[in-house]
Write an enzyme that holds these catalytic residues in place. Structure first.
Site, PDB file in Angstrom:
ATOM      1  N   TYR A 210      -5.416   5.361  -8.590  1.00 46.67           N
ATOM      2  CA  TYR A 210      -6.685   4.544  -8.164  1.00 46.67           C
ATOM      3  C   TYR A 210      -7.951   5.164  -9.061  1.00 46.67           C
ATOM      4  O   TYR A 210      -8.687   4.451  -9.196  1.00 46.67           O
ATOM      5  CB  TYR A 210      -6.915   4.440  -6.770  1.00 46.67           C
TER       6      TYR A 210
ATOM      7  N   CYS B 152       0.745  -1.238  -0.002  1.00 49.74           N
ATOM      8  CA  CYS B 152       0.040   0.045  -0.260  1.00 49.74           C
ATOM      9  C   CYS B 152       0.824   1.014  -0.127  1.00 49.74           C
ATOM     10  O   CYS B 152       1.517   1.475   0.848  1.00 49.74           O
ATOM     11  CB  CYS B 152      -0.860   0.246   1.122  1.00 49.74           C
TER      12      CYS B 152
HETATM   13  N1  GSH Z   1      -6.851   6.132   4.954  1.00 48.54           N
HETATM   14  C1  GSH Z   1      -7.716   6.090   3.589  1.00 48.54           C
HETATM   15  C2  GSH Z   1      -6.685   5.542   2.453  1.00 48.54           C
HETATM   16  C3  GSH Z   1      -5.886   4.305   2.663  1.00 48.54           C
HETATM   17  C4  GSH Z   1      -6.259   3.168   1.859  1.00 48.54           C
HETATM   18  O1  GSH Z   1      -6.956   3.438   0.669  1.00 48.54           O
HETATM   19  N2  GSH Z   1      -5.602   2.186   1.934  1.00 48.54           N
HETATM   20  C5  GSH Z   1      -5.815   0.855   1.357  1.00 48.54           C
HETATM   21  C6  GSH Z   1      -4.486   0.199   0.625  1.00 48.54           C
HETATM   22  S1  GSH Z   1      -3.545   1.281  -0.219  1.00 48.54           S
HETATM   23  C7  GSH Z   1      -6.525  -0.297   1.847  1.00 48.54           C
HETATM   24  O2  GSH Z   1      -6.203  -0.443   3.137  1.00 48.54           O
HETATM   25  N3  GSH Z   1      -7.589  -0.657   1.537  1.00 48.54           N
HETATM   26  C8  GSH Z   1      -8.466  -1.857   2.168  1.00 48.54           C
HETATM   27  C9  GSH Z   1      -9.527  -2.020   1.411  1.00 48.54           C
HETATM   28  O3  GSH Z   1      -9.597  -1.733   0.329  1.00 48.54           O
HETATM   29  O4  GSH Z   1     -10.492  -2.923   1.862  1.00 48.54           O
HETATM   30  C10 GSH Z   1      -9.140   5.263   3.726  1.00 48.54           C
HETATM   31  O5  GSH Z   1      -9.452   4.967   4.923  1.00 48.54           O
HETATM   32  O6  GSH Z   1      -9.656   5.523   2.797  1.00 48.54           O
END
Ligand code: GSH
Length: 320
Positions: A184, A53
């Site tokens: 993304y 990530c």
């Molecule tokens: N903290 C932000 C962004 C962090 C984020 O997007 N992290 C991704 C990985 S890069 C994640 O953990 N995704 C989990 C998922 O899609 O279930 C959020 O809560 O949206």
């Protein structure tokens, strides 16, 4: 339910026009000495990341460069997302050894048993209560650079110099919106129009950085700042994953002159590239069930390339 439907958890973040807008963070309380802030206390908190990530990666790099890994421990989730989100599959008995939990979602459900969003990394957790402390990944690095200054190691770099803060904040917003989450927005777009708008914005912004890096070693001249770390975490993943899976394919980073030399310069800087695990990154993006389903990798193939040895070639950026 099809594999695709099962993992269609991003749908709440898809707008009417098919574009992807990331959900809000739920843990945003700051660190500090005020009553409504988390106290700055060594050996109390744990940072949970997932090495593929980019948002987590920038926090781990900053934490280590500043020597804060001596007072804030680090735990890692495995590369594959399950229907319940990230899992501590790398640990003994698949449980984080300090928090004792199997799913990352346990932290989010402690706050709200019906948490409607995606449980995400990075997140700082209170090891006393097991509660989430902060998952505001946009602000986490600057929080570590400021609120935690009294625990920085002696020779820690100043990644957020006072005289540059305003400019760094401005640039960080662009890096976050158009690059870090920009890729993304390209990959998760649900319509051709949204995809093309995000694609154009991404490459327009990369082109601007290419120009900015023509006559200076780093984004703010001759010193590495918080902004460089943020840009690096997307550049280092670009050719192996975003170019291929997310269809961000106007060109690769190796096709740029300045950005490619700059990315290698950062990669070869002690404390930066040594936190990058290309195998983990490739495995996670290409083979995690939710992304396999979303991008149709039905035979679970892991691309053999690209050649990653090029990251260690001389960069020539020390000429500045
Ligand atoms: N903290 C932000 C962004 C962090 C984020 O997007 N992290 C991704 C990985 S890069 C994640 O953990 N995704 C989990 C998922 O899609 O279930 C959020 O809560 O949206």
């Amino acid at each position: 339910m099809s594999e695709f439907e099962k993992f269609k958890t991003f749908s709440k973040e898809i707008q009417k026009d098919g574009s992807f807008i990331q959900q809000d963070n739920i843990f945003t309380k700051k660190f500090g000495d005020k009553l409504d802030e988390w106290p700055i206390e060594p050996n109390r908190y744990r940072l949970i990341w997932m090495p593929a990530c980019p948002h987590s990666h920038k926090v781990v790099i900053v934490l280590k460069l500043l020597g804060l890994d001596k007072v804030i421990s680090i735990g890692a989730a495995g590369p594959y997302r399950t229907e319940k989100g990230w899992v501590f599959s790398l640990d003994k008995d698949e449980r984080d050894p300090i928090l004792g939990i199997h799913y990352l979602s346990d932290i989010y459900e402690k706050e709200n048993p019906n948490y409607p969003g995606r449980p995400t990394v990075p997140i700082i957790v209170d090891t006393i209560t097991g509660k989430g402390v902060n998952n505001d990944n946009f602000n986490l690095t600057t929080i570590l650079e400021t609120a935690w200054a009294s625990y920085h190691k002696e020779d820690a770099p100043d990644l957020y110099p006072v005289e540059l803060r305003e400019e760094i904040d401005k640039l960080n917003k662009i890096i976050y919106s158009d690059i870090n989450t920009g890729v993304y927005k390209v990959g998760f777009a649900h319509t051709q129009g949204a995809y093309e708008r995000a694609y154009d914005k991404l490459f327009e912004t990369l082109d601007k950085f290419e120009e900015r890096l023509e006559n200076q070693r780093y984004l703010f001249g001759d010193r590495i700042t918080d902004s460089d770390i943020r840009l690096y975490t997307t550049l280092v993943r670009f050719d192996s994953v975003y170019y291929q899976i997310f269809r961000a394919n106007r060109n690769r980073i190796v096709d740029y002159k300045n950005l490619w030399d700059y990315a290698r310069d950062l990669h070869q800087t002690p404390g930066i590239g040594d936190t990058t695990d290309f195998d983990f990154i490739k495995n996670s993006y290409h083979l995690s069930p939710h992304l396999k389903a979303l991008f149709g990798n039905i035979h679970s193939l892991l691309p053999k390339g690209p050649d990653l040895s090029v990251w260690n070639k001389p960069h020539g950026r020390d000429r500045f």
